[in-house]
Design an enzyme around this catalytic site. Structure first.
Site, PDB file in Angstrom:
ATOM      1  N   VAL A  22       0.823  -1.205   0.000  1.00  0.00           N
ATOM      2  CA  VAL A  22       0.000   0.000   0.000  1.00  0.00           C
ATOM      3  C   VAL A  22       0.857   1.254   0.000  1.00  0.00           C
ATOM      4  CG1 VAL A  22      -1.677   1.335   1.322  1.00  0.00           C
ATOM      5  CG2 VAL A  22      -1.959  -1.142   1.105  1.00  0.00           C
ATOM      6  N   ASP A  40      10.636   2.868   6.516  1.00  0.00           N
ATOM      7  CA  ASP A  40      10.191   1.549   6.936  1.00  0.00           C
ATOM      8  C   ASP A  40      11.184   1.031   7.961  1.00  0.00           C
ATOM      9  OD1 ASP A  40       8.119  -0.686   5.416  1.00  0.00           O
ATOM     10  OD2 ASP A  40       9.567  -1.454   6.862  1.00  0.00           O
ATOM     11  N   THR A 125      -6.271  -0.047   7.885  1.00  0.00           N
ATOM     12  CA  THR A 125      -7.656  -0.411   8.165  1.00  0.00           C
ATOM     13  C   THR A 125      -7.843  -0.713   9.654  1.00  0.00           C
ATOM     14  OG1 THR A 125      -7.866  -1.371   5.967  1.00  0.00           O
ATOM     15  CG2 THR A 125      -9.526  -1.989   7.592  1.00  0.00           C
ATOM     16  N   CYS A 265      -7.004  -7.817   3.476  1.00  0.00           N
ATOM     17  CA  CYS A 265      -8.200  -6.949   3.491  1.00  0.00           C
ATOM     18  C   CYS A 265      -9.475  -7.755   3.712  1.00  0.00           C
ATOM     19  CB  CYS A 265      -8.291  -6.161   2.192  1.00  0.00           C
ATOM     20  SG  CYS A 265      -7.082  -4.824   2.064  1.00  0.00           S
ATOM     21  N   ARG A 336       0.642 -13.085   2.549  1.00  0.00           N
ATOM     22  CA  ARG A 336       0.005 -12.851   3.844  1.00  0.00           C
ATOM     23  C   ARG A 336      -1.415 -13.416   3.879  1.00  0.00           C
ATOM     24  NH1 ARG A 336       0.311  -6.556   4.486  1.00  0.00           N
ATOM     25  NH2 ARG A 336      -0.061  -6.737   2.240  1.00  0.00           N
TER      26      ARG A 336
END
Length: 439
Positions: A22, A40, A125, A265, A336
């Site tokens: 993302v 990161d 999220t 997601c 993932r």
């Protein structure tokens, strides 16, 4: 002069915290227009980017090599930015409860390097209320600054679809929100620098948080419906895809199909909604039921493989099962929360250690996360059963003759083909006499 104007004049910088599937596309897009610091905490990942390698395959090596973005694992560099975008994963724990550790850790890092006049926008999220109730207090504590006076917070849910080269960041309407609506236009202006499709200004951060969780829960429920139909149709001896093909001739058919539902997601976000709903005293019924159905599909497919082996006269634990695909979806290296794992674990219960081939997946990640040794497709041979679990292009385009080369020297009716995604040409395999089944 507003922060937006200063960013456009390159007097201030944007930081991206979390350079994964993302964060990286967002960072690359902004870096084409303004100055960007890409942070990161994974040093190995940063070193790859510095070498010009895009391990996510989202933007490509060339984009990494040509970008003006500063890649760093030094959190102190965040002090040089005043508009921070946090785009870190939000996984779930073993008990299906939200794991907010990546978000709180990133919040702590940003807070420790936050300067007055900054705006912090979350894209991760979460369930409604997390940004206000958890993240803002953490930012205040870590920075020693006061929210509303020294900094503002926004929430803009990520909508990037990994592996999708059509519906890209620039072409997806961006939802934006702010803790103080006096700054909503400014946050919107910053995103409009890169989002060609425009922005939707939500009335509050809770509304924006809820919108993301709900849009993925909606897809999850629709897929669960199709999966339930597939379970019943299998008992009826009806081909699910044949039913879907007939149904889709109507103008208002929704176009959903059965399958494995994993990833970061759709396979995760509904649990965030369920968790907060139950905290408020409401037991989710539809969403929970959908999750239960979708989470059961891996075992169902594995059991179908076992039945096919037995009916074909094979001893399951002596049979060679080859699974083609490990990533959570086609066209991405992202492993993932891949539900292919559920097939593997179920087969292991029967004493079967399947061979797994996926050139998109990283071999080290496959071993670390799933204890799977990936096999090159060129080395696959002597199979009793091929399981097309992920519709990567090379699997979708595999001709019957190519698939046949991966099998043992058996009569075709003993060669088992399991098409999880219903992407193979059923008629071709049927004409050749294969033992073919699709979800």
């Amino acid at each position: 002069m507003s922060l937006y104007e200063k960013i456009m004049n390159k007097e201030e910088k944007i930081s991206l915290v979390g350079l994964g599937y993302v964060g990286m596309p967002i960072a690359i897009a902004f870096a084409k227009q303004v100055e960007v610091i890409g942070y990161d905490n994974n040093t190995a990942k940063i070193e790859q980017y510095l070498q010009g390698v895009d391990s996510t395959l989202e933007v490509g090596d060339q984009a990494i090599q040509e970008t003006s973005m500063e890649f760093t694992d030094d959190p102190s560099r965040l002090r040089d930015a005043k508009f921070h975008i946090i785009a870190v994963p939000t996984p779930i724990n073993q008990d299906k409860t939200p794991n907010l550790t990546p978000v709180t850790s990133a919040t702590q890092t940003v807070g420790e390097n936050l300067v007055k006049g900054s705006i912090v926008v979350y894209e991760s999220t979460v369930y409604p209320g997390v940004t206000e109730d958890i993240c803002i207090p953490l930012l205040e504590e870590a920075s020693g600054l006061t929210h509303g006076e020294d900094f503002i917070v926004g929430y803009s849910p990520e909508r990037i679809n990994p592996g999708d080269k059509v519906n890209t960041l620039e072409k997806i309407v961006k939802i934006v929100s702010a803790s103080d609506n006096a700054y909503l236009d400014e946050i919107a202006q910053v995103y409009e620098i890169v989002v060609e499709a425009g922005v939707h200004k939500a009335s509050s951060m809770k509304v924006a948080e809820a919108a993301k969780v709900v849009e993925n829960s909606q897809r999850d429920i629709n897929i669960a419906f199709m999966n339930e139909l597939a379970l019943v149709f299998d008992r009826m001896g009806i081909d699910s895809q044949d039913v879907i093909d007939a149904m889709d001739t109507k103008w208002n058919a929704l176009g959903f199909t059965p399958g494995l539902v994993g990833g970061h997601c759709i396979g995760v976000d509904p649990y965030y909604f369920v968790y907060e709903a139950e905290n408020l005293g409401y037991h989710s019924q539809i969403i929970s039921a959908g999750r239960e159905i979708n989470d059961s599909m891996g075992e169902f497919i594995a059991d179908k493989i076992i039945k096919k082996l037995v009916v074909s006269g094979k001893t399951p634990k002596e049979a060679k099962v080859v699974i083609l695909g490990l990533t959570f979806k086609e066209g991405t290296p992202d492993v993932r929360n891949s539900k292919v794992e559920d097939i593997i674990l179920r087969l292991r219960e029967y004493g079967i250690e399947p061979a797994v081939s996926d050139q998109w997946a990283d071999a080290e990640e496959a071993k670390e996360i799933y204890d799977v040794e990936l096999t090159d497709l060129e080395e696959v041979s002597e199979a009793d059963c091929l399981v097309f679990a992920v519709s990567h292009p090379e699997f979708k385009e595999m001709a019957v003759a190519e698939a046949d080369a991966l099998f043992k020297d058996l009569p075709n009716d003993e060669k088992i083909v399991i098409d999880v995604k219903s992407v193979l040409d059923k008629e071709s395999y049927a004409e050749a006499g294969y033992n073919f089944w699709r979800l």
